[in-house]
Design an enzyme around this catalytic site. Structure first.
Site, PDB file in Angstrom:
ATOM      1  CD  GLU A 165      -2.767  -1.254  -0.141  1.00 41.97           C
ATOM      2  OE1 GLU A 165      -3.007  -0.212  -0.783  1.00 41.97           O
ATOM      3  OE2 GLU A 165      -3.111  -2.383  -0.525  1.00 41.97           O
ATOM      4  CG  HIS A 184     -10.217  -6.638  -5.938  1.00 44.17           C
ATOM      5  ND1 HIS A 184     -10.221  -7.188  -4.680  1.00 44.17           N
ATOM      6  CD2 HIS A 184      -9.020  -6.021  -6.077  1.00 44.17           C
ATOM      7  CE1 HIS A 184      -9.078  -6.925  -4.103  1.00 44.17           C
ATOM      8  NE2 HIS A 184      -8.321  -6.218  -4.916  1.00 44.17           N
ATOM      9  N   GLY A 195     -15.313  -2.482  -6.926  1.00 50.74           N
ATOM     10  CA  GLY A 195     -14.065  -1.721  -7.002  1.00 50.74           C
ATOM     11  C   GLY A 195     -13.734  -1.368  -8.434  1.00 50.74           C
ATOM     12  CE1 TYR A 247      -8.224  -2.398  -7.750  1.00 50.60           C
ATOM     13  CE2 TYR A 247      -6.596  -3.550  -9.079  1.00 50.60           C
ATOM     14  CZ  TYR A 247      -6.901  -2.627  -8.108  1.00 50.60           C
ATOM     15  OH  TYR A 247      -5.905  -1.911  -7.491  1.00 50.60           O
TER      16      TYR A 247
HETATM   17 ZN   LIG Z   1      -2.554  -2.819  -4.881  1.00 51.89          ZN
END
Ligand SMILES: [Zn+2]
Length: 764
Positions: A574, A699, A703, A705
């Site tokens: 992160e 995700h 999200g 993705y």
């Molecule tokens: Zn990442």
């Protein structure tokens, strides 16, 4: 994971932030292609949304009518920012000014205030416009236009920051009230964003800019944004006919609601499950930290007298608790129960995400079709490095290369389980794999996760990370707690400075899991981006502020938080994302790319760098360093079961691609059928028939993705390459590290998003 909690757009790359960039771009353009812009770019109607926005988010601003513009241009706002109000009052005289006649203008051309081009008129004053008015008049107009564009940027930024703040709170401090409040205004926000994105005038401005002879002037970041903006997906969205656009917008609204609901269901389902354990036998195998955490959770749930030794204990589906059971619980039935609960989260009853998933996929497909793509993956990838074919090819290559290794992993595991007298050794199921892998790892490398934890206390890890950042990127990071308000007492605040001591960025760090109010996983997000235009003092650029959120084991008892190596890797990962926001030299913001996981995965490599790891790994009580032989074992264990873990990532990436390419929503095959088909070629044991993991696959359904999960693998290849440049330079040569680090900073971190990622990579 890098998280963008703002609206996940169909086009993927164009968010409110991008729109800001557009505006910034136009500012630049205004000074380049003056005349073309002032007429063809700005239509009458497209600024109305500014007023709507102003009404929603701030007390009504008193706008004063702007001569020349008031009829055609409805956005002459009084600025709350000093600099802009000044420039407004210079060029934008109040309507109450006495009427000016041509006779009263002996030197009209020189006086902006008296230039007939700049007056408020109903019918153009053809009779008084002279050649001498043109130059000063148009220049004054453009100056004003620029300041208004900056004002537009400020206004949109305000929405971005404020809305980002609210959605951040929802992700880390969720309440029923906050959910309802967000739901209430979400549609309006989406509507506003859509209007900006689909603005034909802004789009035309881009095209005009691209065609202009000065096209070589803009910097790469601006150029790339313009190129993306005028590429396929966006072009289609802008060019939608009215009835199609209506449908498109309706779908976007619906998609936004569905992904919110999806996220809420996952959180609620995770929260809903808890298992009270009173029999000590059931907790057999669990290490001290896990017992402590389970007892601590029990206390928080009202079992006041719970102790780590005698219980009772409460198990949850939150990562630290779930993982401890899967890795360590000797009770096989308990593992099965917890595994089952975990992979069926949000798949039944009120919290069932099944229909939501199908609806999301159906609407995404419709959006793609509206924009003339065959499927959603094609639409998403229109602006990525990869194409659907290339992504599938990469995944297939990795898959076939990992299969044998994964098969061998399974054989090893069976043999080991048998040698330990496990009855299930010939029939290992999903809830046995992690448990026996842990035992095998312990026996093969003589490493115990619990003992290792003692060497990874949070303060040491952060200090080691900051030391590494100093070595590689020449930045100083210092605690600045108290400087900024935080949402939880455990949240830390840091200031990042250059070597001269000048602040260059800030970040929050929210480390621990809080199952009752915080979403799982780890992510990084931008609170405010770096910007020159949005300078707070009118002189220096506004500094980036970033949030880093993890879900690691909280402190148990009076001890500081002791981390697993996986948790350490998550923080490094992160932090890599955060660096890209904090060290950017790209004032025009950042785009979502499939290379976004490059710096994050690059940073993970450093967890195994001798000096870095040894600098971090100090026993939390005695302060003694990690023994050299343990370090060597860690290195050796790094590739333990690598084939298996690659396959499990391939499963996620493949199912994501399949659902966004070939899957037919509402057809004969369900999403679970698709997943099972993928599992059959990515798992070496038969798929678990009740697996509903998709219902919590945040995700891709909530999200950024969607159709992009392959990006992890894509970028991993690049990040490994990047790390090898450091290895080639010499990992023990601090001068060489500094030089390579500087190059990494100047290219991948500084230019990310502003330039074709492949170009950036080649430059590095
Ligand atoms: Zn990442």
């Amino acid at each position: 994971m890098r998280r963008i909690p703002k609206r996940a757009l169909a086009t993927g790359s164009v968010s409110t932030a991008t729109v800001l960039i557009i505006v910034n771009m136009l500012t630049l353009m205004a000074s380049m292609t003056c005349i073309a812009l002032s007429r063809s770019v700005y239509h009458h109607h497209h600024h109305h949304h500014l007023h709507r926005y102003a009404r929603h988010h701030s007390p009504p601003k008193k706008s004063f009518p702007c001569p020349l513009w008031s009829s055609s241009f409805s956005f002459c706002l009084q600025s709350p920012h000093k600099a802009t109000s000044l420039s407004l009052s210079n060029t934008c005289p109040s309507a109450s000014a006495p009427p000016i006649t041509p006779q009263a203008l002996p030197v009209a051309g020189a006086h902006v205030e008296r230039n007939p081009l700049l007056q408020n008129f109903e019918f153009p004053p053809f009779n008084v416009v002279e050649a001498k008015h043109v130059h000063p008049g148009i220049l004054a107009l453009l100056k004003k236009l620029e300041s208004n564009l900056e004002e537009l940027e400020r206004i949109v930024d305000q929405l971005d920051v404020v809305w980002g703040m609210i959605t951040h709170l929802k992700a880390v401090k969720d309440t029923v009230e906050l959910r309802a409040a967000i739901e209430e205004v979400q549609a309006e926000v989406v509507k506003f964003e859509l209007r900006l994105e689909q603005s034909k005038p802004i789009y035309n401005a881009y095209k005009a800019l691209q065609g202009s002879p000065d096209w070589n002037v803009p910097r790469d970041a601006q150029k790339r944004i313009v190129e993306n903006r005028t590429k396929g997906a966006v072009l289609n969205e802008v060019a939608l006919e009215d009835d199609k656009r209506e449908e498109f917008d309706k779908n976007e609204q619906e998609l936004e609601k569905l992904s919110s609901k999806f996220t809420e269901n996952v959180l609620d389902a995770t929260k809903e499950f808890e298992k009270l354990i009173t029999d000590k036998k059931d907790m057999e195998g669990l290490p001290a930290t896990a017992l402590g955490l389970a007892a601590q959770t029990a206390v928080s749930k009202g079992h006041k007298n719970a102790t780590p030794e005698d219980g009772p204990w409460v198990i949850t589906l939150d990562a630290p608790s779930y993982n401890s059971i899967m890795q360590h619980a000797r009770n096989r039935a308990l593992r099965e129960e917890i595994y089952h609960a975990y992979v069926t989260r949000a798949s039944s009853g009120d919290l069932d995400n099944t229909l939501i998933i199908d609806q999301i996929l159906k609407l995404r497909l419709e959006q793609a079709k509206l924009e003339d793509y065959n499927n959603y993956a094609e639409l998403r990838m229109a602006m990525n490095m990869a194409t659907v074919d290339k992504a599938e090819e990469l995944l297939e290559k990795l898959r076939s290369a990992s299969c044998d290794a994964a098969g061998q992993d399974m054989e090893d595991l069976k043999r080991f389980a048998k040698s330990q007298g496990a009855k299930e050794s010939d029939n290992l199921r999903h809830w046995d794999i992690i448990f026996w892998s842990e035992r095998l790892r312990e026996s093969k490398f003589d490493i115990s996760e619990e003992e290792l934890r003692q060497y990874f206390s949070l303060p040491n890890v952060m200090e080691g990370l900051f030391n590494l950042a100093r070595t590689l990127f020449e930045i100083e990071i210092e605690a600045a707690d108290g400087l900024a308000p935080v949402w939880n007492k455990d949240v830390r605040f840091y200031r990042v400075k250059d070597l001269l001591g000048n602040p260059i960025a800030f970040f929050y760090f929210d480390p621990y899991s809080r199952p009752s109010e915080k979403h799982g996983g780890a992510w990084t997000d931008e609170v405010v981006g770096q910007s020159r235009v949005l300078s707070r003092d009118g002189a220096s650029a506004r500094l980036p502020i970033v949030t880093i959120v993890c879900n690691q084991t909280p402190p148990v008892g009076n001890k500081t938080s002791l981390m697993t190596l996986k948790e350490v890797e998550a923080v490094f990962h992160e932090f890599g994302h955060a660096l890209q926001h904090m060290l950017t030299r790209n004032d025009e913001g950042e785009l979502v790319l499939d290379a976004v996981e490059l710096p994050s995965q690059f940073m993970e490599n450093w967890c195994y760098h001798r000096e870095t790891l040894m600098g971090i790994a100090k026993h939390y009580e005695t302060g003694e360093s990690l023994p050299e032989d343990v370090y060597r074992k860690l290195l050796a264990a790094r590739t333990f079961r690598a084939g298996t873990s690659i396959l499990s990532e391939i499963r996620l990436a493949s199912v994501d691609l399949q659902l966004h390419t070939k899957y037919v929503p509402g057809g004969l095959e369900t999403v679970y059928d698709v997943d099972r088909r993928v599992c059959e070629i990515t798992e070496v044991i038969p798929p678990f028939p009740e697996d509903r993991f998709l219902c919590a696959f945040y995700h891709i359904f909530a999200g950024e993705y969607a159709a992009s999960y392959y990006g992890y693998k894509w970028a991993e290849v690049l990040s490994a390459d990047a790390f090898s440049a450091f290895e080639d330079a010499g990992l023990n040569d601090s001068k060489a590290l500094k030089e390579t680090g500087q190059r990494f900073r100047d290219t991948i971190l500084a230019l990310g998003g502003g330039k074709d990622p492949l170009q950036v990579f080649i430059e590095f």
